[in-house]
Design a protein around this motif. Structure first.
Motif, PDB file in Angstrom:
ATOM      1  N   UNK A 168       0.845  -1.189   0.000  1.00 44.01           N
ATOM      2  CA  UNK A 168       0.000   0.000   0.000  1.00 44.01           C
ATOM      3  C   UNK A 168       0.886   1.246   0.000  1.00 44.01           C
ATOM      4  N   UNK A 169       1.928   1.239   0.829  1.00 41.98           N
ATOM      5  CA  UNK A 169       2.851   2.372   0.924  1.00 41.98           C
ATOM      6  C   UNK A 169       3.537   2.645  -0.412  1.00 41.98           C
ATOM      7  N   UNK A 170       3.965   1.601  -1.120  1.00 46.51           N
ATOM      8  CA  UNK A 170       4.630   1.770  -2.421  1.00 46.51           C
ATOM      9  C   UNK A 170       3.716   2.484  -3.406  1.00 46.51           C
TER      10      UNK A 170
ATOM     11  N   UNK B 259       2.420   9.253  -5.207  1.00 49.66           N
ATOM     12  CA  UNK B 259       1.606  10.475  -5.254  1.00 49.66           C
ATOM     13  C   UNK B 259       2.308  11.667  -4.596  1.00 49.66           C
ATOM     14  N   UNK B 260       3.518  11.458  -4.071  1.00 45.30           N
ATOM     15  CA  UNK B 260       4.396  12.504  -3.535  1.00 45.30           C
ATOM     16  C   UNK B 260       3.858  13.225  -2.294  1.00 45.30           C
ATOM     17  N   UNK B 261       2.997  12.563  -1.528  1.00 45.58           N
ATOM     18  CA  UNK B 261       2.525  13.150  -0.275  1.00 45.58           C
ATOM     19  C   UNK B 261       3.056  12.423   0.959  1.00 45.58           C
ATOM     20  N   UNK B 262       3.838  11.396   0.767  1.00 43.29           N
ATOM     21  CA  UNK B 262       4.371  10.655   1.901  1.00 43.29           C
ATOM     22  C   UNK B 262       3.472   9.509   2.300  1.00 43.29           C
ATOM     23  N   UNK B 263       3.879   8.724   3.290  1.00 48.27           N
ATOM     24  CA  UNK B 263       3.073   7.581   3.697  1.00 48.27           C
ATOM     25  C   UNK B 263       1.777   8.021   4.374  1.00 48.27           C
ATOM     26  N   UNK B 264       0.721   7.305   4.115  1.00 49.96           N
ATOM     27  CA  UNK B 264      -0.578   7.585   4.739  1.00 49.96           C
ATOM     28  C   UNK B 264      -1.172   6.257   5.198  1.00 49.96           C
ATOM     29  N   UNK B 265      -2.005   5.625   4.385  1.00 49.97           N
ATOM     30  CA  UNK B 265      -2.644   4.359   4.774  1.00 49.97           C
ATOM     31  C   UNK B 265      -1.624   3.239   4.966  1.00 49.97           C
ATOM     32  N   UNK B 266      -0.489   3.320   4.308  1.00 47.73           N
ATOM     33  CA  UNK B 266       0.545   2.303   4.475  1.00 47.73           C
ATOM     34  C   UNK B 266       1.140   2.266   5.872  1.00 47.73           C
ATOM     35  N   UNK B 267       0.975   3.345   6.631  1.00 45.29           N
ATOM     36  CA  UNK B 267       1.539   3.433   7.978  1.00 45.29           C
ATOM     37  C   UNK B 267       0.480   3.729   9.033  1.00 45.29           C
ATOM     38  N   UNK B 268      -0.793   3.619   8.692  1.00 46.71           N
ATOM     39  CA  UNK B 268      -1.893   4.104   9.509  1.00 46.71           C
ATOM     40  C   UNK B 268      -2.475   3.093  10.499  1.00 46.71           C
TER      41      UNK B 268
END
Length: 196
Positions: free
Chosen positions: A170-172, A177-186
């Motif tokens: 998910x993180x990859x 999208x150039x906004x950093x990790x979101x759901x991949x680290x949530x």
């Protein structure tokens, strides 16, 4: 000092406790560890009360240890160690950006997803590559803004173990999208068992 937040077998409530000679000395005060760490004098007074007039004294296996700071106001995960940055970027075929040496690089993690040291960790929805990183967390006690590096240490209340759970697939996808990790680290961050 080694501080913990635990669920007492006596009243099934969360308490703050201090480990003294291998035993957990629970505070009578109904406070969270975050209430104590902002002021060293308050923490020292709490340690004295835990030693001299504890709510209870338990063997470590008699209490369910929680995250020492179960609901932090903010969680920031830094890329702080040069060797980690170099090797992880090398694995992606990239080099360290010179800006990394000029300012701290971090992302905001989810404070509502803090888990204790023995909690079950759910796998992130839609994840096929579940991963973790074992890290060290500096827990900030005293407030401060725009501190000079020499001032920063005075604001650290203590350290604990920090396990960063990651949905790598998910993180990859989201990092493109150039906004950093979101759901991949949530989904989860485990901390504890002690604040030292």
């Amino acid at each position: 000092m080694r501080w913990a937040t635990y669920v007492s077998p006596t009243d099934e409530m969360r308490h703050v406790g201090l480990f003294v000679d291998g035993a957990l000395h629970g505070l009578r005060d109904r406070v969270a560890l975050t209430d104590l760490i902002a002021d060293g004098a308050v923490l020292t007074g709490a340690a004295r009360r835990a030693r001299t007039d504890p709510f209870e004294v338990l063997a470590p296996d008699q209490a369910r240890l929680c995250a020492p700071v179960p609901t932090p106001p903010s969680v920031r995960d830094f890329m702080a160690f040069e060797n980690h940055v170099v090797t992880s970027l090398k694995a992606l075929g990239r080099q360290v950006d010179p800006g990394w040496y000029e300012q701290p690089v971090f992302y905001f993690s989810n404070p509502a997803a803090i888990r204790g040291p023995h909690d079950d960790i759910p796998i992130a929805p839609g994840c096929a590559q579940w991963d973790y990183e074992l890290e060290v967390a500096a827990v900030i006690g005293r407030p401060g803004t725009d501190l000079h590096p020499e001032q920063a240490e005075a604001h650290i209340a203590g350290y604990t173990i920090f396990c960063d759970w990651s949905a790598r697939d998910v993180q990859t996808r989201e990092m493109r999208q150039l906004l950093g990790p979101a759901k991949g680290k949530d989904t989860a961050t485990s901390i504890g068992p002690f604040l030292v």
